[in-house]
Design a protein around this motif. Sequence first.
Motif, mmCIF file in Angstrom:
data_model
loop_
_atom_site.group_PDB
_atom_site.id
_atom_site.type_symbol
_atom_site.label_atom_id
_atom_site.label_comp_id
_atom_site.label_asym_id
_atom_site.label_seq_id
_atom_site.Cartn_x
_atom_site.Cartn_y
_atom_site.Cartn_z
ATOM 1 N N SER A 300 -10.241 79.371 -5.493
ATOM 2 C CA SER A 300 -10.020 77.941 -5.672
ATOM 3 C C SER A 300 -8.573 77.607 -5.330
ATOM 4 O O SER A 300 -7.653 78.254 -5.819
ATOM 5 N N ARG A 301 -8.406 76.614 -4.483
ATOM 6 C CA ARG A 301 -7.060 76.158 -4.090
ATOM 7 C C ARG A 301 -6.214 77.370 -3.691
ATOM 8 O O ARG A 301 -5.201 77.696 -4.338
ATOM 9 N N ILE A 302 -6.605 78.017 -2.613
ATOM 10 C CA ILE A 302 -5.917 79.235 -2.181
ATOM 11 C C ILE A 302 -4.430 78.996 -1.948
ATOM 12 O O ILE A 302 -3.607 79.902 -2.129
ATOM 13 N N TYR A 303 -4.056 77.775 -1.594
ATOM 14 C CA TYR A 303 -2.638 77.499 -1.361
ATOM 15 C C TYR A 303 -1.783 77.815 -2.593
ATOM 16 O O TYR A 303 -0.613 78.210 -2.460
ATOM 17 N N LEU A 304 -2.344 77.679 -3.799
ATOM 18 C CA LEU A 304 -1.596 78.028 -5.010
ATOM 19 C C LEU A 304 -1.350 79.533 -5.083
ATOM 20 O O LEU A 304 -0.265 79.981 -5.463
ATOM 21 N N LYS A 305 -2.363 80.322 -4.738
ATOM 22 C CA LYS A 305 -2.212 81.781 -4.762
ATOM 23 C C LYS A 305 -1.190 82.228 -3.721
ATOM 24 O O LYS A 305 -0.414 83.167 -3.959
ATOM 25 N N GLN A 306 -1.174 81.566 -2.571
ATOM 26 C CA GLN A 306 -0.199 81.908 -1.540
ATOM 27 C C GLN A 306 1.226 81.592 -2.007
ATOM 28 O O GLN A 306 2.141 82.407 -1.824
ATOM 29 N N TRP A 307 1.394 80.425 -2.591
ATOM 30 C CA TRP A 307 2.706 80.080 -3.147
ATOM 31 C C TRP A 307 3.139 81.103 -4.203
ATOM 32 O O TRP A 307 4.291 81.551 -4.225
ATOM 33 N N CYS A 355 -5.381 79.664 -11.705
ATOM 34 C CA CYS A 355 -6.774 79.784 -11.260
ATOM 35 C C CYS A 355 -7.225 78.593 -10.421
ATOM 36 O O CYS A 355 -8.276 78.648 -9.781
ATOM 37 N N GLY A 356 -6.450 77.518 -10.421
ATOM 38 C CA GLY A 356 -6.827 76.367 -9.600
ATOM 39 C C GLY A 356 -8.011 75.612 -10.136
ATOM 40 O O GLY A 356 -8.722 74.941 -9.380
ATOM 41 N N CYS A 357 -8.233 75.686 -11.452
ATOM 42 C CA CYS A 357 -9.438 75.079 -12.038
ATOM 43 C C CYS A 357 -9.073 73.954 -12.998
ATOM 44 O O CYS A 357 -9.642 73.828 -14.075
ATOM 45 N N SER A 358 -8.122 73.132 -12.596
ATOM 46 C CA SER A 358 -7.727 71.976 -13.394
ATOM 47 C C SER A 358 -7.858 70.718 -12.551
ATOM 48 O O SER A 358 -8.267 70.769 -11.386
ATOM 49 N N VAL A 359 -7.484 69.581 -13.122
ATOM 50 C CA VAL A 359 -7.537 68.334 -12.370
ATOM 51 C C VAL A 359 -6.411 68.303 -11.348
ATOM 52 O O VAL A 359 -5.438 69.052 -11.434
ATOM 53 N N ASP A 360 -6.531 67.433 -10.371
ATOM 54 C CA ASP A 360 -5.609 67.426 -9.239
ATOM 55 C C ASP A 360 -4.157 67.231 -9.651
ATOM 56 O O ASP A 360 -3.244 67.828 -9.065
ATOM 57 N N GLU A 361 -3.910 66.388 -10.675
ATOM 58 C CA GLU A 361 -2.528 66.130 -11.086
ATOM 59 C C GLU A 361 -1.813 67.415 -11.490
ATOM 60 O O GLU A 361 -0.615 67.590 -11.231
ATOM 61 N N VAL A 362 -2.541 68.315 -12.135
ATOM 62 C CA VAL A 362 -1.960 69.592 -12.567
ATOM 63 C C VAL A 362 -1.451 70.376 -11.372
ATOM 64 O O VAL A 362 -0.331 70.901 -11.372
ATOM 65 N N HIS A 363 -2.257 70.458 -10.349
ATOM 66 C CA HIS A 363 -1.920 71.337 -9.240
ATOM 67 C C HIS A 363 -0.886 70.719 -8.298
ATOM 68 O O HIS A 363 -0.152 71.437 -7.630
ATOM 69 N N ARG A 364 -0.802 69.391 -8.286
ATOM 70 C CA ARG A 364 0.309 68.767 -7.572
ATOM 71 C C ARG A 364 1.636 69.156 -8.220
ATOM 72 O O ARG A 364 2.614 69.467 -7.535
ATOM 73 N N PRO A 768 -11.046 65.892 -6.037
ATOM 74 C CA PRO A 768 -11.174 65.788 -4.579
ATOM 75 C C PRO A 768 -10.149 66.599 -3.800
ATOM 76 O O PRO A 768 -10.433 67.052 -2.682
ATOM 77 N N GLU A 769 -8.960 66.822 -4.380
ATOM 78 C CA GLU A 769 -7.945 67.572 -3.638
ATOM 79 C C GLU A 769 -8.261 69.059 -3.555
ATOM 80 O O GLU A 769 -7.671 69.783 -2.749
ATOM 81 N N ALA A 770 -9.235 69.523 -4.361
ATOM 82 C CA ALA A 770 -9.670 70.919 -4.251
ATOM 83 C C ALA A 770 -10.507 71.148 -2.992
ATOM 84 O O ALA A 770 -10.837 72.297 -2.674
ATOM 85 N N GLN A 771 -10.823 70.091 -2.255
ATOM 86 C CA GLN A 771 -11.491 70.259 -0.962
ATOM 87 C C GLN A 771 -10.548 70.819 0.093
ATOM 88 O O GLN A 771 -11.000 71.284 1.140
ATOM 89 N N CYS A 772 -9.252 70.777 -0.161
ATOM 90 C CA CYS A 772 -8.250 71.390 0.727
ATOM 91 C C CYS A 772 -8.410 70.896 2.165
ATOM 92 O O CYS A 772 -8.441 71.697 3.122
#
Length: 901
Positions: A300-307, A355-364, A768-772
């Motif tokens: 989920s949201r692989i960009y977070l794992k890369q960062w 884990c990338g399993c939260s709402v979009d605001e969290v991951h921004r 929706p932002e988890a659609q990457c």
Amino acid sequence: MQKTAHIISHSHWDREWYLPFEQHRFYFIKLMNDLIEQFKKEGNAFQSFHLDGQTVLLEDYFAVHPENREIIKQLIEEKKLQIGPWYVLQDAFLTSSEANIRNLQIGLNDTKAYGQAAKIGYFPDTFGIYGQAPQILKQAGIDTAAFGRGVKPTGFNNTVSDTPNFESPYSEMIWKSPDGSGVLGILFANWYSNGNEIPVDEEEAKVFWDKKLQDAEKYSSTNQLLFMNGCDHQPLQKAIPAALETASVLYPDYTFKHSSFNEYTEVLKESQPDNLQVIEGELRNQRTDGWSTLVNTASSRIYLKQWNNHCQTLLEKVAEPLASLNLLAGGSYPREYIRFMWKSLMKNHPHDSICGCSVDEVHREMVTRFETVAQMGDVFVKEQAAELARRIDTSEIPEGGIPIVVINTTGWEKNDVITEAVDLDKVYFSKMHFEEIPDYLHERETPGYKLVDDQGRTMVYQLDEPKIEFGYDLPDDKFRQPYFAKRAQLSFFAEEIPAFGYKTFYLMPAESSVKQVDPAQMITETSIFDMENEFVYVQFHEDGSFDLLQKDTGKCFRNLGIYEDTGDVGNEYMFKEAKGQAAITSKGAAAEFHYLEKSPLRTVLEYTHTLEIPASADDRLEVERNQLIWHKERTAGRSKEMKSITLRTVVTLAKGMKGPAFKLTIDNQATDHRLRVLFPTGLKTDNHKADSIFEIVTRPNTPEQEWENPSFCHHQQRFSSVADEHMGLTVATDGLQEYEILKEDGTIAVTVLRATAELGDWGYFPTPEAQCLGIQTAEWQVLMHEKDVVQSQAYIDAYQYKVPLVVVQPGIHKGSWPTTHQFIKTEANKLAWSSLKVAEDCKDVMVRWFNPAKEAVSLTASIEDYQSYKSTILEERTGLEKEHYEAGKYEIITLGFYKKG
């Protein structure tokens, strides 16, 4: 026998999840203020509260209420408020080995200011736990762990679903690491909310306790029953004293105790039976139907794992070791700043965050934190490298020469092609009016150069056409110093850079102008696209798949690198393949090829695919999401509308590389799908290996008999690998942490993109932002070797992937250190190096390895004028001071070094 019901008040506090951080903090402040008032009001009637095992919550609270610090400190000293041992409740598999150690070190260090910690390895909601956790805990002086997942099957909303063959019949068990270290494991068999909202009313309490006591006794091996009075973001139950008084009246054969983990585990250990089940290794819910493991959070949201991988590598493999080398060279170690960088990074490590399993605001907000850590790490490394270089004697160089210091911060010798900007000429604004400098530099003749190593040997190199560029220095003793420089990209093969050391090279003016070969001029039109170096030959097919040949053995893997796209109607937690359509692959789809570079140093090839895939899931998915249909039961398919996605792959094979490295750029214009890259090995084997936390773990290729999920994905840290007794293939990755072994042909399938739009827990939270959508990237390296990844030590190359050499251009000056030096000499063959740092509370230098095999391995390490000793992960001496050590099977081994005299 009289039974004791231990009621532990707590609130499992995800710092961010279905609400962003600041909104969760708003409610956490209310909880803490209520706690203070409760302790004042009830006195000893309200015994204790467990603060969720993470000390970061104190920082979150004190940022708003610093005036209450002494009140909180007093509550902790009185053992009313239980804190630690972690800094954050991290995800175990998606954070690195060293990040797990720093989390424990920093958490326990924080507790020192308050006098005590809850001595329990607390993993209440961790999405599976690595197998070396018992060894880590034992080295930290912790002999008990509590966890909610990984052993007993759980289903939707964490409901217990027993099967006849689950691993332990009890909620208590002995949990052992591969090295044999064991701790008492406590499973929250009825979840960490089994004592939540206890009624005070007698009639309600009777109904409540009749069920709860029966449920706890069903799994308990002793007369000590555990009830967790709380749940996720649970407000404080203020009526606990009255509720327990009611229970005591109703059930005189039970003792109801408002308890703590320290109290509970102490009596539990005294009463535990001798025949507890022994559970070994990883806790990953393998004896289940496979639908609730939450393993697909790894994609989920692989960009977070890369960062995260970039920032972890920057801190643990570059910044900490570089600062340690500086200390050995005579400098200081900025411990507090390093700790601050780690704390900043670890605020992205809680399970619902990384884990990338939260709402979009969290991951921004997480991306901003990652950017901040990268900024801190980059400037830290730059300054530390410059400081070390200033201590090196570069004075013995002819006029016009340019010294270049290459620093290896790892525990292995490195050979790598490096490309670095070099200032060939420079004029400061203080010496000439800035408007005149560019023309002056442009008109000055650029001499020919030759590159030599520290032995004076001439080396092959490339020097690009120089450009005039602005720059500035920030001196320690004066105002900033701007300049213009004639700057060029220098590339060369940096060979035999010593472990924990450096080597100096010199760009010297040549007697006559030496024209460098232009890599672009070496590119010719061809119908065959291939590349080779001293180790491998790679030939590409029309569809972008490739054959990989090992030159010294003649062995070959064929048709590697096909892309596969499938529909995904799951959520951020779990993948569920859409119904009704087979996977779409790049097999047979012609790619467009062209070379970007061909030179004696490296070959770079680009090829591009355009795949037509469904634009989204069909309309059924939105209905199922709104109706809260669990992913397992969904029947949605893929839409008939099609979209084009562009896959641009750049592959590099440089001198010294054991296998080609790939960078994929995806222009993702579709939703609800998963993209993987496939590496069919054709090897017949029942198991495979993968990099995990201080372990290269062996896992089965096929699941247990209870498994129903068609997907059998796994976590990885740096790599996954398949091998038979003769040869093996390893795929090293940069932040790609999900893979699967396809049983048909031993294919390693690595997920490079997963697009979904729903959080997926207890309600409908659109994400929706988890659609990457848009530009996404993925990077990996393919390594071929004899035997398996451990026996061949191919793991060294896999661990070195994406760990850079540090390059600095110092001035010409006298110094106390020679042009080439190795600060720490080691003989650690067959051990995997993990970290180099300075101790948390003294100037001892700490080096850590782990043994990836079951055979004991000898270890020798020395630093001039230092004495070594064996240490725990908490940097506590074990009392052993030797010249030679032995790392037992699968042991995590840390050596400390203190300065003699």
